[in-house]
Structures are given as C-alpha cells and as structure tokens.
Scaffold this motif. Structure first.
Motif, PDB file in Angstrom:
ATOM      1  N   ASP A 134       3.801  13.435   0.257  1.00  0.00           N
ATOM      2  CA  ASP A 134       4.097  12.560  -0.789  1.00  0.00           C
ATOM      3  C   ASP A 134       3.198  11.166  -1.121  1.00  0.00           C
ATOM      4  OD1 ASP A 134       4.981  10.546  -2.571  1.00  0.00           O
ATOM      5  OD2 ASP A 134       6.500  10.114  -1.136  1.00  0.00           O
ATOM      6  N   PRO A 135       2.076  11.718  -0.989  1.00  0.00           N
ATOM      7  CA  PRO A 135       0.957  10.892  -2.122  1.00  0.00           C
ATOM      8  C   PRO A 135       0.889   9.738  -2.148  1.00  0.00           C
ATOM      9  CG  PRO A 135       0.163  13.087  -3.240  1.00  0.00           C
ATOM     10  CD  PRO A 135       1.714  13.266  -2.134  1.00  0.00           C
TER      11      PRO A 135
ATOM     12  N   PHE B 272       1.284  12.525   4.534  1.00  0.00           N
ATOM     13  CA  PHE B 272       1.900  10.653   3.797  1.00  0.00           C
ATOM     14  C   PHE B 272       1.900  10.606   4.386  1.00  0.00           C
ATOM     15  CE2 PHE B 272      -0.784  13.790   1.408  1.00  0.00           C
ATOM     16  CZ  PHE B 272      -2.325  13.369   1.448  1.00  0.00           C
ATOM     17  N   ALA B 273       3.033  10.720   5.281  1.00  0.00           N
ATOM     18  CA  ALA B 273       4.234  10.068   6.093  1.00  0.00           C
ATOM     19  C   ALA B 273       4.978   8.714   5.208  1.00  0.00           C
ATOM     20  CB  ALA B 273       5.242  10.415   7.401  1.00  0.00           C
ATOM     21  N   GLY B 274       4.226   7.533   5.452  1.00  0.00           N
ATOM     22  CA  GLY B 274       4.823   6.409   4.730  1.00  0.00           C
ATOM     23  C   GLY B 274       5.873   5.226   5.867  1.00  0.00           C
TER      24      GLY B 274
ATOM     25  N   ALA C 110       1.625   1.797   8.972  1.00  0.00           N
ATOM     26  CA  ALA C 110       2.852   2.525   8.255  1.00  0.00           C
ATOM     27  C   ALA C 110       3.239   3.362   9.271  1.00  0.00           C
ATOM     28  CB  ALA C 110       2.470   3.657   7.198  1.00  0.00           C
ATOM     29  N   ILE C 111       1.630   3.848  10.909  1.00  0.00           N
ATOM     30  CA  ILE C 111       2.334   3.870  12.111  1.00  0.00           C
ATOM     31  C   ILE C 111       3.181   4.090  12.892  1.00  0.00           C
ATOM     32  CG2 ILE C 111       0.953   4.591  14.178  1.00  0.00           C
ATOM     33  CD1 ILE C 111       0.638   6.902  12.367  1.00  0.00           C
TER      34      ILE C 111
ATOM     35  N   GLN D 156       1.176  -1.115  -0.092  1.00  0.00           N
ATOM     36  CA  GLN D 156      -0.179  -0.145  -0.155  1.00  0.00           C
ATOM     37  C   GLN D 156       0.835   1.583   0.185  1.00  0.00           C
ATOM     38  OE1 GLN D 156      -3.096  -0.502   3.318  1.00  0.00           O
ATOM     39  NE2 GLN D 156      -4.715   0.173   1.450  1.00  0.00           N
ATOM     40  N   THR D 157       2.134   1.293   0.133  1.00  0.00           N
ATOM     41  CA  THR D 157       2.520   2.485   0.717  1.00  0.00           C
ATOM     42  C   THR D 157       4.231   2.230  -0.914  1.00  0.00           C
ATOM     43  OG1 THR D 157       1.889   2.897   3.276  1.00  0.00           O
ATOM     44  CG2 THR D 157       4.295   3.191   2.374  1.00  0.00           C
ATOM     45  N   ARG D 158       4.132   3.339  -1.268  1.00  0.00           N
ATOM     46  CA  ARG D 158       6.097   3.078  -1.972  1.00  0.00           C
ATOM     47  C   ARG D 158       5.918   3.982  -1.878  1.00  0.00           C
ATOM     48  NH1 ARG D 158       6.894   7.587  -4.389  1.00  0.00           N
ATOM     49  NH2 ARG D 158       4.172   8.483  -3.859  1.00  0.00           N
ATOM     50  N   PRO D 159       8.049   3.767  -0.948  1.00  0.00           N
ATOM     51  CA  PRO D 159       8.749   4.533  -0.407  1.00  0.00           C
ATOM     52  C   PRO D 159       9.803   5.039  -1.391  1.00  0.00           C
ATOM     53  CG  PRO D 159       9.438   2.121  -0.942  1.00  0.00           C
ATOM     54  CD  PRO D 159       7.963   1.927  -1.372  1.00  0.00           C
ATOM     55  N   THR D 160       9.478   6.166  -0.845  1.00  0.00           N
ATOM     56  CA  THR D 160      11.157   7.137  -1.996  1.00  0.00           C
ATOM     57  C   THR D 160      12.191   6.046  -1.923  1.00  0.00           C
ATOM     58  OG1 THR D 160       9.880   9.064  -0.705  1.00  0.00           O
ATOM     59  CG2 THR D 160      11.623   8.979  -2.060  1.00  0.00           C
ATOM     60  N   THR D 161      12.709   7.139  -3.392  1.00  0.00           N
ATOM     61  CA  THR D 161      14.311   5.561  -3.152  1.00  0.00           C
ATOM     62  C   THR D 161      14.990   6.321  -2.500  1.00  0.00           C
ATOM     63  OG1 THR D 161      14.650   6.920  -5.768  1.00  0.00           O
ATOM     64  CG2 THR D 161      13.046   4.439  -5.645  1.00  0.00           C
ATOM     65  N   ASP D 162      16.403   5.809  -2.458  1.00  0.00           N
ATOM     66  CA  ASP D 162      17.503   6.808  -2.035  1.00  0.00           C
ATOM     67  C   ASP D 162      18.227   7.510  -3.117  1.00  0.00           C
ATOM     68  OD1 ASP D 162      16.921   5.127   0.560  1.00  0.00           O
ATOM     69  OD2 ASP D 162      18.648   3.506   0.281  1.00  0.00           O
TER      70      ASP D 162
END
Length: 191
Positions: free
Chosen positions: A120-121, A49-51, A76-77, A20-26
C-alpha cells in the motif's frame, strides 16, 4: 480506524500523525479481508509501506501467525509499535525502518517466505513502487505458491500480471482500487 474482526476485533488503532500517510479506510480494509480470507489458519504476512500497521494487524487478528512490517517514516514506525502494543500483538511482529523495496530485497536475500503480502504505497508513485516490488517478488521465492498479494492504489492505476503472479480480482471503492494477485504454479524462481 479500528481492527475490524478476529481476536483483536473492535480495538481502535492510532493513525500516523500528519498528512504524509493515507490510512486505508475501515470499509476498504473489511472488503479486502472478505475477499482474501476472511480468516487464516496461520502463516506469515509482509506489510510493505506499512503506515500505521493497520493491514498487517488485521491479518494477525484474523489468524496469521507472524507479520513483518516495513516502513521508512519514523513517525509511522512509532505508530506501528504503539498499535502493536495496544493490540497485544508485539510478540508476533517485527518492525523494520527501511525503504520498502530495499527491505523486500533483504527479506528475499534471507530466504524469508510469506503466504500474504500487503502493498500500500503512496498513491502518487504507487504504480512505479508496485511494479518494482512485483518484479522482485516474481523473480524470487518470497511468496509461496498459492500465496496472495494485495495492492492498494488510486482508482486510475492500471497494474499488469507477471509470469508467476496473476491478477485474480480487482475492486474499486471510490478513489481506491484493490488488485489481488496469486502466485501460480509452474514457474521456476530463484533466490
């Protein structure tokens, strides 16, 4: 996934379990902070939308004093709290389980102010969520003059400026687009 630089640089971060959550790549995260920092001399950051909390944690590692994380999903929390504990940043953070737009409205109502906002939604509804968030920010004092907003969307998304929020930079990294706004002077806001 890791903290790229700063006091906690090199520490690994847990991703949110599931899809459900897409992480921001490094790579994208490093590029974002090279554009807006790369380091900070204090201040408060809001991670909507902290993920996993990776963006807010990176801001803390690079010198922000405090971060408020807002996320709606329970897994996510839990991940944010685990990552804050692992990086020893829990004392400098507040984590709220809430719809991000409602959480933003609560912070506006409390008179909170920030120097940096990270938005970052989920890509599927990113333009809609970001437009709503930016409208609330534009009409309030939640972002200080000269403060920055970093928005992450799909590469096909198009975002617009608002009266007090001007786009100062956009960059594309494969499927990801980063749009950076700055709050400009000369615009009266209300609380």
């Amino acid at each position: 996934m890791r903290v790229i630089s700063g006091q906690q640089g090199g520490l690994r971060l847990k991703p949110v379990p599931g899809k459900q959550t897409r992480p921001t790549t490094d790579k994208v995260k490093e590029s974002i902070f090279n554009m807006i920092g790369p380091y900070f001399d204090g201040g408060q950051v809001l991670d909507l939308f902290a993920g996993s909390g990776a963006l807010g944690i990176e801001a803390l590692s690079r010198g922000m004093d405090r971060c408020i994380f807002i996320e709606a999903q329970h897994p996510a929390i839990q991940t944010i709290r685990q990552n804050l504990s692992h990086t020893k940043l829990s004392e400098r953070a507040s984590v709220f389980k809430n719809d991000s737009l409602r959480g933003l409205q609560v912070l506006i109502g409390k008179g909170e102010t920030f120097q940096l906002l990270l938005i970052d939604p989920p890509y599927a509804k990113a333009e809609l969520y970001i437009k709503e968030a930016l409208a609330k920010i534009d009409e309030s004092s939640v972002l200080e003059e000269g403060g920055l907003i970093v928005c992450e969307t799909a590469s096909s998304s198009e975002l617009a400026s608002f009266s007090s929020l001007q786009i100062i930079r956009t960059e594309q990294y494969g499927e990801t687009k980063i749009t950076i706004y700055e709050r400009v002077s000369g615009h009266e806001t209300s609380c």
